[in-house]
Design a protein around this motif. Structure first.
Motif, short mmCIF file in Angstrom:
data_model
loop_
_atom_site.label_atom_id
_atom_site.label_comp_id
_atom_site.label_asym_id
_atom_site.label_seq_id
_atom_site.Cartn_x
_atom_site.Cartn_y
_atom_site.Cartn_z
N UNK A 291 -14.97 15.07 -142.93
CA UNK A 291 -16.04 14.08 -143.96
C UNK A 291 -16.68 14.90 -145.02
N UNK A 292 -16.18 16.02 -145.09
CA UNK A 292 -16.75 16.85 -146.08
C UNK A 292 -16.26 17.19 -147.44
N UNK A 293 -14.72 17.01 -147.54
CA UNK A 293 -14.17 17.19 -148.60
C UNK A 293 -14.02 16.06 -149.48
N UNK A 294 -13.79 15.00 -148.93
CA UNK A 294 -13.80 13.55 -149.57
C UNK A 294 -12.20 13.51 -150.08
N UNK B 199 -19.67 13.55 -152.18
CA UNK B 199 -18.97 14.01 -151.11
C UNK B 199 -17.57 14.32 -151.30
N UNK B 200 -17.50 14.96 -152.57
CA UNK B 200 -16.00 15.38 -152.80
C UNK B 200 -16.04 16.84 -153.24
N UNK B 201 -14.95 17.57 -152.71
CA UNK B 201 -14.91 19.06 -153.00
C UNK B 201 -13.62 19.15 -154.08
#
Lengths: 164, 303
Positions: free
Chosen positions: A42-45, A130-132
Motif C-alpha cells: 500500500x505504499x506505491x499506489x 499515495x503514489x510513487x
C-alpha cells in the motif's frame, strides 16, 4: 466462499477464497492487468482501484471484504476506443515515462477531477500522496491533471498551464 | 480458517459469544495486510476464524449523543476529514485524520483499527487521547455467557509496548491494548464541547509518505475571557513514547507572547531522554516538541 460484487459495472458471483487479495484475483484469475503489482504494502499506489467510487489499494483488500461492493479498475473507466480527458492530457503533457505508475495515478486523478474540475496544485499533490513514480516524473503528471480543465490540444500545443 | 462477515451487530455479538472458537476481529485490514504480507498464515497467534466488521452500519456512523460526540469504530478515517462537527469543535481530530497516511489508506482504514493497532506515530491516537476520548469496548463472552460492555479512557486503553513480528525479521513496536483481537471496539466518545474549548494537531510529517512521523502532537484546552484555563498535550512518535502532560499555561493571557517563554521552559526542563525511543537525543526532541507547540499556538493566537 461465493462473493457477490460488481466489477466495472458488471455484477459478478465469484467463488474464491475470502483470504485472496483483490490484486491477485484481478491479475491472476481475471487477467485484468491494469492494476500493477508494486510494493504489495500500500505504499506505491500502482495497484490503485476504486471501491464504491473511492480510491483504495487493491493489494490491501481481501476478497471477503468485497461482498456487495462496486469495484472499478482502470479497464472500467475507458469508453470504447476513446481516451478520457485525463488520459489525453497525460499524453499531450508527455507525462508518461515508463508508465508503471500511470494506471494508479489516473485512478486517483480521475476521482479528484470528478470532485473538483479545477484543483490547485496543492490539492493534486495531496491526492497523489499515495503514489510513487520511480521515474520521478511527478511535475508533468501534476501539470497533466491540472491541464484537464483547459481546452483540448490544437496544432500540437499541449494542454499546459503556466506555472502559478 | 473461517471468514465471517456479519450483516448486523447482533450477529457479530452472537458469533463472539459462541464458545469453542477463537475469532479475530478485523475491519479495514490495512495494518494487518501491510505488516503481514502472507496473512493470515503469518499471524503469530492462531485463530479459528476472522470476523470482518468493516461493513457493519451500526458501527460506522458518527453522531451527537446528549451533547457528546460519538464516533463509530468502523468509521473510515476519510469520513472524519469531512465531518462538520469535528471541524468545528474538535479540530485536532479532524487535522490528525487529514494527515493520516495516504488517501487510499484513509478510505479503507477504520478509526477502531487505527486505535487498536496503537502505533506511536499515529496522529489520530494522539488527537483522540488529548481530547479525552473514551473507548466503548464489548468483550468476548466466556463460558457461554454474554460479553460485557466497558468504557475506558484512551489513556487506560494501552498498557506498555508490544513488539509485533512478521516475516523476514520485520518487527514493529506499538502500544499494547488492554483488549485482545477477540474484543470489539464499539465507539469513541468525545466529551461534550464547552465554550472556549480549543484543540490543534501538529506533526513532523515526512515529505515521503513511506516514512513515519518522528513526533506527532495534539493539544486541547480551554480559554475563558481570553485567559487560558488549562491546556493538555499528548505527544508521541517513532522517536518517543507517549507524553501526556498539562502545559503550565494556566492564567496566561491568550494574546501574550509570554506563552512561548512558558512553553520553552517546559520543553527545556522536561526529561525527554526518559521517553526517547530513537532518533535525535532528548534535548533535540525537546526543541522539536517546542517548535510544534509554538507553531500550533501561533496559529491560534493569529485567529
Amino acid at each position: 466462499m461465493i462473493i457477490e460484487w460488481s466489477l466495472n459495472g458488471r455484477p459478478l458471483r465469484s467463488e474464491v477464497s475470502p483470504f485472496r487479495k483483490l490484486l491477485d484475483y484481478l491479475r491472476q484469475d481475471l487477467k485484468l492487468l491494469g492494476a500493477k503489482e508494486g510494493c504489495r504494502e500500500g505504499k506505491c499506489g500502482a495497484c490503485t482501484i476504486w471501491i464504491d467510487g473511492q480510491v483504495a489499494n487493491s493489494c490491501l483488500v481481501l476478497m471477503g471484504q468485497l461482498s456487495g461492493k462496486e469495484v472499478t479498475t482502470i479497464e472500467g473507466i475507458n469508453e470504447k476506443d476513446k481516451f478520457t480527458p485525463l488520459q489525453e492530457s497525460l499524453l499531450t503533457a508527455s507525462a508518461i515515462e515508463c508508465g508503471f505508475c500511470i494506471p494508479g495515478m489516473l485512478m486517483s486523478g480521475t476521482v479528484l477531477l470528478n470532485q473538483n474540475p479545477d484543483p490547485s496544485r496543492l490539492q493534486i499533490r495531496e491526492t497523489l500522496k499515495g503514489h510513487l513514480c520511480a521515474c520521478t516524473g511527478y511535475q508533468k503528471i501534476i501539470d497533466a491533471i491540472e491541464g484537464v480543465g483547459l481546452p483540448p490540444a490544437v496544432d500540437g500545443r499541449a494542454r499546459m498551464r503556466a506555472r502559478r | 480458517m473461517e471468514f465471517l462477515s456479519p450483516r448486523y451487530l447482533s450477529e457479530a455479538f452472537e458469533a463472539m459469544d459462541k464458545g469453542g472458537r477463537n475469532l479475530k476481529i478485523c475491519a479495514g485490514m490495512t495494518h494487518l495486510l501491510r505488516f503481514y504480507p502472507r496473512f493470515p498464515e503469518e499471524l503469530t497467534s492462531k485463530f479459528d476464524g476472522l470476523m470482518h466488521v468493516g461493513d457493519l452500519a451500526a458501527l460506522s456512523e458518527s453522531r451527537e449523543e446528549s451533547g457528546k460526540y460519538s464516533i463509530g469504530s468502523t468509521a473510515r478515517i476519510s469520513s472524519l476529514v469531512e465531518d462538520d462537527y469535528l471541524a468545528r469543535y474538535a479540530a485536532a481530530v479532524r487535522e490528525a485524520a487529514a494527515l493520516t497516511s495516504t488517501p487510499q489508506i484513509r478510505n479503507r482504514r477504520t478509526v477502531g483499527g487505527e486505535v487498536a493497532w496503537g502505533s506511536y506515530h499515529s496522529p489520530l491516537v494522539s488527537a483522540l487521547w488529548a481530547m479525552g476520548a473514551k473507548v466503548k469496548v464489548r468483550t468476548r463472552g466466556k463460558n457461554g455467557s454474554a460479553g460485557q460492555e466497558e468504557t475506558l479512557d484512551l489513556a487506560q486503553f494501552y498498557r506498555g509496548t508490544q513488539k509485533r513480528l512478521a516475516a523476514e525479521g520485520k518487527e514493529h513496536e506499538t502500544r499494547s491494548a488492554v483488549t485482545g483481537g477477540q474484543d470489539l471496539i464499539l465507539r469513541f466518545v468525545l466529551p461534550a464541547h464547552q465554550p472556549g474549548q480549543f484543540s490543534f494537531f501538529r506533526g513532523l510529517i515526512p515529505k515521503i509518505h513511506t516514512e513515519n512521523s518522528g513526533v506527532v502532537l495534539s493539544v486541547s484546552g480551554s480559554v475563558q475571557n481570553n485567559v487560558i484555563e488549562r491546556a493538555r498535550v499528548v505527544a508521541s512518535g517513532v522517536w518517543m513514547d507517549t507524553m501526556d502532560e498539562e502545559l503550565p499555561l494556566q492564567a496566561v493571557r491568550m494574546n501574550d507572547t509570554y506563552i512561548f517563554e512558558k512553553l520553552y521552559t517546559f520543553c527545556d526542563r522536561y526529561n525527554f531522554d526518559s521517553i526517547r525511543r530513537g532518533g535525535p537525543p532528548g534535548s533535540q526532541l525537546g526543541l522539536i516538541v517546542f517548535g510544534l507547540l509554538k507553531e500550533g499556538f501561533s496559529t491560534l493566537l493569529a485567529r
